[in-house]
Design a protein around this motif. Sequence first.
Motif, PDB file in Angstrom:
ATOM      1  N   GLU A  15       0.864  -1.187   0.000  1.00 43.08           N
ATOM      2  CA  GLU A  15       0.000   0.000   0.000  1.00 43.08           C
ATOM      3  C   GLU A  15       0.897   1.233   0.000  1.00 43.08           C
ATOM      4  OE1 GLU A  15      -3.539   0.505   1.302  1.00 43.08           O
ATOM      5  OE2 GLU A  15      -4.119  -1.597   1.461  1.00 43.08           O
ATOM      6  N   GLY A  16       0.833   2.000  -1.084  1.00 47.10           N
ATOM      7  CA  GLY A  16       1.725   3.140  -1.248  1.00 47.10           C
ATOM      8  C   GLY A  16       1.693   4.131  -0.108  1.00 47.10           C
ATOM      9  N   SER A  17       0.504   4.467   0.380  1.00 48.63           N
ATOM     10  CA  SER A  17       0.407   5.457   1.461  1.00 48.63           C
ATOM     11  C   SER A  17       0.996   4.923   2.763  1.00 48.63           C
ATOM     12  CB  SER A  17      -1.050   5.890   1.673  1.00 48.63           C
ATOM     13  OG  SER A  17      -1.852   4.779   2.007  1.00 48.63           O
ATOM     14  N   VAL A  18       0.821   3.622   3.011  1.00 49.00           N
ATOM     15  CA  VAL A  18       1.381   3.007   4.222  1.00 49.00           C
ATOM     16  C   VAL A  18       2.902   2.947   4.108  1.00 49.00           C
ATOM     17  CG1 VAL A  18       1.428   0.936   5.664  1.00 49.00           C
ATOM     18  CG2 VAL A  18      -0.735   1.723   4.690  1.00 49.00           C
ATOM     19  N   ALA A  19       3.389   2.571   2.921  1.00 48.33           N
ATOM     20  CA  ALA A  19       4.845   2.519   2.703  1.00 48.33           C
ATOM     21  C   ALA A  19       5.461   3.888   2.944  1.00 48.33           C
ATOM     22  CB  ALA A  19       5.153   2.037   1.287  1.00 48.33           C
ATOM     23  N   LEU A  20       4.824   4.926   2.411  1.00 51.99           N
ATOM     24  CA  LEU A  20       5.331   6.288   2.582  1.00 51.99           C
ATOM     25  C   LEU A  20       5.357   6.681   4.055  1.00 51.99           C
ATOM     26  CD1 LEU A  20       6.381   8.717   1.039  1.00 51.99           C
ATOM     27  CD2 LEU A  20       4.031   9.519   0.820  1.00 51.99           C
ATOM     28  N   LEU A  21       4.315   6.328   4.777  1.00 55.82           N
ATOM     29  CA  LEU A  21       4.247   6.638   6.208  1.00 55.82           C
ATOM     30  C   LEU A  21       5.363   5.930   6.976  1.00 55.82           C
ATOM     31  CD1 LEU A  21       2.626   8.087   8.436  1.00 55.82           C
ATOM     32  CD2 LEU A  21       1.249   6.017   8.634  1.00 55.82           C
ATOM     33  N   ILE A  22       5.582   4.647   6.679  1.00 52.13           N
ATOM     34  CA  ILE A  22       6.650   3.886   7.347  1.00 52.13           C
ATOM     35  C   ILE A  22       8.007   4.511   7.026  1.00 52.13           C
ATOM     36  CG2 ILE A  22       7.855   1.665   7.445  1.00 52.13           C
ATOM     37  CD1 ILE A  22       5.071   0.343   6.991  1.00 52.13           C
ATOM     38  N   GLU A  23       8.212   4.847   5.754  1.00 52.12           N
ATOM     39  CA  GLU A  23       9.479   5.475   5.352  1.00 52.12           C
ATOM     40  C   GLU A  23       9.707   6.782   6.105  1.00 52.12           C
ATOM     41  OE1 GLU A  23       9.530   5.913   1.067  1.00 52.12           O
ATOM     42  OE2 GLU A  23       8.685   3.906   0.862  1.00 52.12           O
ATOM     43  N   GLU A  24       8.677   7.599   6.196  1.00 50.28           N
ATOM     44  CA  GLU A  24       8.806   8.881   6.912  1.00 50.28           C
ATOM     45  C   GLU A  24       9.122   8.663   8.386  1.00 50.28           C
ATOM     46  OE1 GLU A  24       5.138  10.904   6.007  1.00 50.28           O
ATOM     47  OE2 GLU A  24       5.851  11.515   4.024  1.00 50.28           O
ATOM     48  N   MET A  25       8.478   7.676   8.998  1.00 49.82           N
ATOM     49  CA  MET A  25       8.766   7.369  10.408  1.00 49.82           C
ATOM     50  C   MET A  25      10.222   6.949  10.570  1.00 49.82           C
ATOM     51  SD  MET A  25       5.524   5.180  11.771  1.00 49.82           S
ATOM     52  CE  MET A  25       3.834   5.698  11.616  1.00 49.82           C
ATOM     53  N   LEU A  26      10.674   6.036   9.710  1.00 47.46           N
ATOM     54  CA  LEU A  26      12.054   5.556   9.799  1.00 47.46           C
ATOM     55  C   LEU A  26      13.045   6.693   9.570  1.00 47.46           C
ATOM     56  CD1 LEU A  26      11.662   2.142   7.938  1.00 47.46           C
ATOM     57  CD2 LEU A  26      12.039   2.472  10.392  1.00 47.46           C
ATOM     58  N   GLU A  27      12.757   7.549   8.611  1.00 49.19           N
ATOM     59  CA  GLU A  27      13.639   8.689   8.345  1.00 49.19           C
ATOM     60  C   GLU A  27      13.673   9.647   9.529  1.00 49.19           C
ATOM     61  OE1 GLU A  27      12.012   9.946   4.583  1.00 49.19           O
ATOM     62  OE2 GLU A  27      13.469   8.744   3.455  1.00 49.19           O
ATOM     63  N   SER A  28      12.570   9.748  10.257  1.00 50.85           N
ATOM     64  CA  SER A  28      12.560  10.619  11.441  1.00 50.85           C
ATOM     65  C   SER A  28      13.470  10.071  12.541  1.00 50.85           C
ATOM     66  CB  SER A  28      11.134  10.811  11.971  1.00 50.85           C
ATOM     67  OG  SER A  28      10.692   9.683  12.696  1.00 50.85           O
ATOM     68  N   PHE A  29      13.762   8.757  12.496  1.00 49.28           N
ATOM     69  CA  PHE A  29      14.704   8.144  13.445  1.00 49.28           C
ATOM     70  C   PHE A  29      16.144   8.308  12.962  1.00 49.28           C
ATOM     71  CE2 PHE A  29      11.237   4.662  13.889  1.00 49.28           C
ATOM     72  CZ  PHE A  29      10.465   5.481  14.708  1.00 49.28           C
ATOM     73  N   GLY A  30      16.321   8.847  11.756  1.00 50.03           N
ATOM     74  CA  GLY A  30      17.655   8.992  11.183  1.00 50.03           C
ATOM     75  C   GLY A  30      18.056   7.842  10.293  1.00 50.03           C
ATOM     76  N   CYS A  31      17.098   6.950   9.988  1.00 53.52           N
ATOM     77  CA  CYS A  31      17.383   5.817   9.110  1.00 53.52           C
ATOM     78  C   CYS A  31      17.394   6.267   7.655  1.00 53.52           C
ATOM     79  CB  CYS A  31      16.316   4.731   9.265  1.00 53.52           C
ATOM     80  SG  CYS A  31      16.271   3.969  10.897  1.00 53.52           S
ATOM     81  N   GLU A  32      18.080   5.483   6.842  1.00 52.73           N
ATOM     82  CA  GLU A  32      18.083   5.674   5.393  1.00 52.73           C
ATOM     83  C   GLU A  32      17.264   4.540   4.786  1.00 52.73           C
ATOM     84  OE1 GLU A  32      21.355   5.048   1.901  1.00 52.73           O
ATOM     85  OE2 GLU A  32      22.054   6.031   3.734  1.00 52.73           O
ATOM     86  N   ILE A  33      16.452   4.834   3.779  1.00 50.85           N
ATOM     87  CA  ILE A  33      15.658   3.801   3.127  1.00 50.85           C
ATOM     88  C   ILE A  33      16.504   3.202   2.003  1.00 50.85           C
ATOM     89  CG2 ILE A  33      13.495   3.242   1.949  1.00 50.85           C
ATOM     90  CD1 ILE A  33      13.243   4.273   4.915  1.00 50.85           C
ATOM     91  N   ALA A  34      16.919   1.953   2.183  1.00 52.80           N
ATOM     92  CA  ALA A  34      17.736   1.271   1.174  1.00 52.80           C
ATOM     93  C   ALA A  34      16.879   0.917  -0.035  1.00 52.80           C
ATOM     94  CB  ALA A  34      18.372   0.014   1.769  1.00 52.80           C
ATOM     95  N   ALA A  35      15.638   0.504   0.223  1.00 50.19           N
ATOM     96  CA  ALA A  35      14.686   0.192  -0.834  1.00 50.19           C
ATOM     97  C   ALA A  35      13.295   0.125  -0.232  1.00 50.19           C
ATOM     98  CB  ALA A  35      15.025  -1.134  -1.510  1.00 50.19           C
ATOM     99  N   SER A  36      12.306   0.445  -1.068  1.00 55.62           N
ATOM    100  CA  SER A  36      10.906   0.306  -0.683  1.00 55.62           C
ATOM    101  C   SER A  36      10.228  -0.452  -1.818  1.00 55.62           C
ATOM    102  CB  SER A  36      10.265   1.678  -0.471  1.00 55.62           C
ATOM    103  OG  SER A  36       8.942   1.531   0.004  1.00 55.62           O
TER     104      SER A  36
END
Length: 123
Positions: A15-36
């Motif tokens: 689900e694109g909107s859920v993926a985007l939300l998870i990515e934003e949460m992870l990025e707020s922790f300082g994580c980098e998204i290797a792939a989605s």
Amino acid sequence: MTELAGLKALVVEDEGSVALLIEEMLESFGCEIAASLARVDQAREFASKGIFDFAVLDVNLHGQPVFPVADILCERQIPFVFSTGYGPGGVPAGFNASPVLAKPFGIADLKRAVSSALASSSH
């Protein structure tokens, strides 16, 4: 920043909107998204060869179970978290040690689950 800062994450969610939300949460922790990724075949390929520190896996991708991806991550000793609307009952017994996030979840839940997965893998 957090203890997760600088870590690379694989997000597997259809689900694109859920993926985007998870990515934003992870990025707020300082994580980098290797792939989605949204498909099991793509996720299996990336899980086999990609360079990342942990994964967040939706249990059901367009009707296909994500467990073959989880098997690859287990073989590579890469920690992961399941994300599911089914709750812990939607995860086979072989993955009992893996944290399960019941959708919908909040940012604190995600942080706690990822931290737990990472801590379990360092033993």
